[in-house]
Scaffold this motif. Sequence first.
Motif, PDB file in Angstrom:
ATOM      1  N   TYR A 147      29.513  35.409 -12.094  1.00  0.00           N
ATOM      2  CA  TYR A 147      28.783  36.640 -11.799  1.00  0.00           C
ATOM      3  C   TYR A 147      28.234  36.596 -10.376  1.00  0.00           C
ATOM      4  O   TYR A 147      28.071  35.525  -9.783  1.00  0.00           O
ATOM      5  N   ILE A 148      27.983  37.785  -9.820  1.00  0.00           N
ATOM      6  CA  ILE A 148      27.413  37.924  -8.482  1.00  0.00           C
ATOM      7  C   ILE A 148      26.076  38.629  -8.596  1.00  0.00           C
ATOM      8  O   ILE A 148      25.977  39.704  -9.202  1.00  0.00           O
ATOM      9  N   CYS A 149      25.042  38.039  -8.014  1.00  0.00           N
ATOM     10  CA  CYS A 149      23.728  38.676  -7.944  1.00  0.00           C
ATOM     11  C   CYS A 149      23.529  39.279  -6.549  1.00  0.00           C
ATOM     12  O   CYS A 149      24.076  38.778  -5.559  1.00  0.00           O
ATOM     13  N   GLU A 150      22.745  40.331  -6.490  1.00  0.00           N
ATOM     14  CA  GLU A 150      22.450  41.029  -5.233  1.00  0.00           C
ATOM     15  C   GLU A 150      20.947  41.226  -5.120  1.00  0.00           C
ATOM     16  O   GLU A 150      20.249  41.429  -6.116  1.00  0.00           O
ATOM     17  N   TRP A 151      20.451  41.171  -3.880  1.00  0.00           N
ATOM     18  CA  TRP A 151      19.043  41.410  -3.603  1.00  0.00           C
ATOM     19  C   TRP A 151      18.924  42.407  -2.455  1.00  0.00           C
ATOM     20  O   TRP A 151      19.603  42.279  -1.437  1.00  0.00           O
ATOM     21  N   GLY A 152      18.052  43.405  -2.635  1.00  0.00           N
ATOM     22  CA  GLY A 152      17.813  44.381  -1.582  1.00  0.00           C
ATOM     23  C   GLY A 152      18.105  45.797  -2.039  1.00  0.00           C
ATOM     24  O   GLY A 152      18.971  46.028  -2.886  1.00  0.00           O
ATOM     25  N   GLY A 153      17.357  46.759  -1.482  1.00  0.00           N
ATOM     26  CA  GLY A 153      17.635  48.166  -1.710  1.00  0.00           C
ATOM     27  C   GLY A 153      16.969  48.805  -2.904  1.00  0.00           C
ATOM     28  O   GLY A 153      17.101  50.013  -3.105  1.00  0.00           O
ATOM     29  N   LEU A 154      16.226  48.041  -3.718  1.00  0.00           N
ATOM     30  CA  LEU A 154      15.642  48.624  -4.923  1.00  0.00           C
ATOM     31  C   LEU A 154      14.614  49.710  -4.608  1.00  0.00           C
ATOM     32  O   LEU A 154      14.417  50.629  -5.405  1.00  0.00           O
ATOM     33  N   SER A 155      13.949  49.620  -3.449  1.00  0.00           N
ATOM     34  CA  SER A 155      12.954  50.632  -3.085  1.00  0.00           C
ATOM     35  C   SER A 155      13.495  51.667  -2.103  1.00  0.00           C
ATOM     36  O   SER A 155      12.765  52.553  -1.672  1.00  0.00           O
ATOM     37  N   ASP A 156      14.777  51.560  -1.744  1.00  0.00           N
ATOM     38  CA  ASP A 156      15.380  52.510  -0.805  1.00  0.00           C
ATOM     39  C   ASP A 156      15.847  53.775  -1.530  1.00  0.00           C
ATOM     40  O   ASP A 156      16.101  53.751  -2.734  1.00  0.00           O
ATOM     41  N   PRO A 157      16.005  54.880  -0.783  1.00  0.00           N
ATOM     42  CA  PRO A 157      16.619  56.061  -1.392  1.00  0.00           C
ATOM     43  C   PRO A 157      18.039  55.748  -1.858  1.00  0.00           C
ATOM     44  O   PRO A 157      18.742  54.942  -1.246  1.00  0.00           O
ATOM     45  N   VAL A 158      18.443  56.391  -2.941  1.00  0.00           N
ATOM     46  CA  VAL A 158      19.803  56.264  -3.450  1.00  0.00           C
ATOM     47  C   VAL A 158      20.550  57.550  -3.113  1.00  0.00           C
ATOM     48  O   VAL A 158      20.061  58.648  -3.376  1.00  0.00           O
ATOM     49  N   VAL A 159      21.738  57.411  -2.525  1.00  0.00           N
ATOM     50  CA  VAL A 159      22.530  58.559  -2.115  1.00  0.00           C
ATOM     51  C   VAL A 159      23.731  58.686  -3.046  1.00  0.00           C
ATOM     52  O   VAL A 159      24.513  57.744  -3.185  1.00  0.00           O
ATOM     53  N   SER A 164       7.644  65.787   0.595  1.00  0.00           N
ATOM     54  CA  SER A 164       6.927  66.870   1.274  1.00  0.00           C
ATOM     55  C   SER A 164       7.637  67.294   2.548  1.00  0.00           C
ATOM     56  O   SER A 164       7.557  68.458   2.962  1.00  0.00           O
ATOM     57  N   SER A 165       8.322  66.351   3.186  1.00  0.00           N
ATOM     58  CA  SER A 165       9.210  66.662   4.307  1.00  0.00           C
ATOM     59  C   SER A 165      10.387  65.698   4.227  1.00  0.00           C
ATOM     60  O   SER A 165      10.255  64.576   3.745  1.00  0.00           O
ATOM     61  N   PHE A 166      11.556  66.168   4.694  1.00  0.00           N
ATOM     62  CA  PHE A 166      12.751  65.332   4.545  1.00  0.00           C
ATOM     63  C   PHE A 166      13.766  65.664   5.624  1.00  0.00           C
ATOM     64  O   PHE A 166      14.050  66.827   5.897  1.00  0.00           O
ATOM     65  N   THR A 167      14.315  64.617   6.252  1.00  0.00           N
ATOM     66  CA  THR A 167      15.452  64.755   7.162  1.00  0.00           C
ATOM     67  C   THR A 167      16.401  63.583   6.923  1.00  0.00           C
ATOM     68  O   THR A 167      15.978  62.502   6.504  1.00  0.00           O
ATOM     69  N   ALA A 168      17.685  63.801   7.182  1.00  0.00           N
ATOM     70  CA  ALA A 168      18.679  62.737   7.067  1.00  0.00           C
ATOM     71  C   ALA A 168      19.774  62.979   8.092  1.00  0.00           C
ATOM     72  O   ALA A 168      20.254  64.105   8.239  1.00  0.00           O
ATOM     73  N   THR A 169      20.154  61.932   8.792  1.00  0.00           N
ATOM     74  CA  THR A 169      21.238  62.004   9.766  1.00  0.00           C
ATOM     75  C   THR A 169      22.255  60.926   9.433  1.00  0.00           C
ATOM     76  O   THR A 169      21.909  59.754   9.279  1.00  0.00           O
ATOM     77  N   PHE A 170      23.514  61.330   9.312  1.00  0.00           N
ATOM     78  CA  PHE A 170      24.608  60.429   8.979  1.00  0.00           C
ATOM     79  C   PHE A 170      25.437  60.185  10.236  1.00  0.00           C
ATOM     80  O   PHE A 170      25.892  61.131  10.879  1.00  0.00           O
ATOM     81  N   VAL A 171      25.669  58.919  10.577  1.00  0.00           N
ATOM     82  CA  VAL A 171      26.502  58.553  11.723  1.00  0.00           C
ATOM     83  C   VAL A 171      27.620  57.655  11.226  1.00  0.00           C
ATOM     84  O   VAL A 171      27.366  56.617  10.603  1.00  0.00           O
ATOM     85  N   SER A 223       7.570  57.953   5.297  1.00  0.00           N
ATOM     86  CA  SER A 223       8.422  56.766   5.186  1.00  0.00           C
ATOM     87  C   SER A 223       9.765  56.991   5.886  1.00  0.00           C
ATOM     88  O   SER A 223      10.316  58.090   5.865  1.00  0.00           O
ATOM     89  N   THR A 224      10.272  55.936   6.510  1.00  0.00           N
ATOM     90  CA  THR A 224      11.597  55.981   7.130  1.00  0.00           C
ATOM     91  C   THR A 224      12.476  54.884   6.528  1.00  0.00           C
ATOM     92  O   THR A 224      11.995  53.807   6.172  1.00  0.00           O
ATOM     93  N   TYR A 225      13.766  55.161   6.436  1.00  0.00           N
ATOM     94  CA  TYR A 225      14.710  54.222   5.847  1.00  0.00           C
ATOM     95  C   TYR A 225      16.001  54.246   6.665  1.00  0.00           C
ATOM     96  O   TYR A 225      16.386  55.271   7.214  1.00  0.00           O
ATOM     97  N   ASN A 226      16.675  53.110   6.691  1.00  0.00           N
ATOM     98  CA  ASN A 226      18.003  53.017   7.275  1.00  0.00           C
ATOM     99  C   ASN A 226      18.921  52.410   6.226  1.00  0.00           C
ATOM    100  O   ASN A 226      18.799  51.226   5.886  1.00  0.00           O
ATOM    101  N   ILE A 227      19.803  53.238   5.679  1.00  0.00           N
ATOM    102  CA  ILE A 227      20.658  52.817   4.579  1.00  0.00           C
ATOM    103  C   ILE A 227      22.119  53.091   4.936  1.00  0.00           C
ATOM    104  O   ILE A 227      22.423  53.573   6.025  1.00  0.00           O
ATOM    105  N   VAL A 228      23.014  52.787   4.004  1.00  0.00           N
ATOM    106  CA  VAL A 228      24.447  52.974   4.212  1.00  0.00           C
ATOM    107  C   VAL A 228      25.008  53.739   3.016  1.00  0.00           C
ATOM    108  O   VAL A 228      24.614  53.488   1.869  1.00  0.00           O
ATOM    109  N   SER A 229      25.908  54.685   3.285  1.00  0.00           N
ATOM    110  CA  SER A 229      26.541  55.416   2.200  1.00  0.00           C
ATOM    111  C   SER A 229      27.939  55.848   2.647  1.00  0.00           C
ATOM    112  O   SER A 229      28.323  55.653   3.801  1.00  0.00           O
ATOM    113  N   SER A 230      28.682  56.438   1.714  1.00  0.00           N
ATOM    114  CA  SER A 230      30.043  56.865   2.032  1.00  0.00           C
ATOM    115  C   SER A 230      30.373  58.140   1.274  1.00  0.00           C
ATOM    116  O   SER A 230      29.697  58.516   0.314  1.00  0.00           O
TER     117      SER A 230
END
Length: 330
Positions: A138-150, A168-175, A220-227
């Motif tokens: 099995y593979i365990c992972e750590w990180g991202g539990l408190s980040d937004p989910v996309v 209350s306010s929201f912006t998102a930029t995808f690069v 709050s600000t976050y830097n995450i990855v999505s596809s």
Amino acid sequence: MLMAICLVEGQPQLNKINNHYYQLFQNNLTLSAATQQCSNSPYQGMTGYLATFTYYEELAFLKTLPTAPIWISGSSDGDGNWQYSSGPESGLLYYNTLLDKCYTYCQFGDAVFDANRNGLVVSNGRFVPTSPTSTAYYICEWGGLSDPVVSQFDANNQILFTNLNDTSSFTATFVNYYDSSKTITCASVLIQTPNSVICKVASGNMKQGLFKVAVKAGASTYNIVSSAQPPWIISVENKMLETGGRIYIYVRNLYIDLFNKGDYKFLIPNIGANPVCNYESYNDVTGLLQCTPYDNINRWYPIVVQFQNVSTTSYRAAFCKSSSNITLID
């Protein structure tokens, strides 16, 4: 550049794409025992979970995995619907066997409808439904539990963000991870709940690929990855008996800005050659492709759509005769 390491037992290894840690455990446990073991194994103050894989680069990071089966996040309802069973994506739809549609990154083989095989292992790069009472690494992972989910970008030009502390306010930029000139922003934002919003993307601006996402939610600000959702072959229509006969392939989630630049390839392994496909018609996300025919249509399956590092394989897209009517579905 894609960073890859050899994942072996020892200390958790950092993936610099998403800043999550991963560790392979080469002792055989049942699915429930492996899930519990990850949860009971904190690392650097973070709670662990059975690893979730949501895009190609995340699994490719774990280079030279053993060929033995390895538990990863995933559970089925027995009717062909797969969802994540752990981590921040827990409950997020993963794969629909009936539609042969992948909502994130998945490498399933042919159909499996077996309520007793509702756990998921990775073996030789393929996702294999397995009985949860079987034992595997099995593979365990750590990180991202408190980040937004996309939720991966859908065919309606909507992107759902959940697990937000403040809307209350929201912006998102995808690069785009590989080409910073390709960006996506929210044309409008619809608040769903105090913890979730929908980012509506302007028509024609949705794009394929892996993205770095800068999110600002309240203070709050976050830097995450999505596809984006990977390409989905809906159906294949045989018009070879007509004058100038062709094969027509209906594909969703292509996004025309990239297709027109030749970033997509269609592969048919059983034929050993690649069909030449051109757009006959399209809208923002759905394309009708006219492709060169081959003598034996029975050998067209599986069909592979390849974009950058993502490869989508269709084993059972609907096959229609020339007199059939085709209905596009989500």
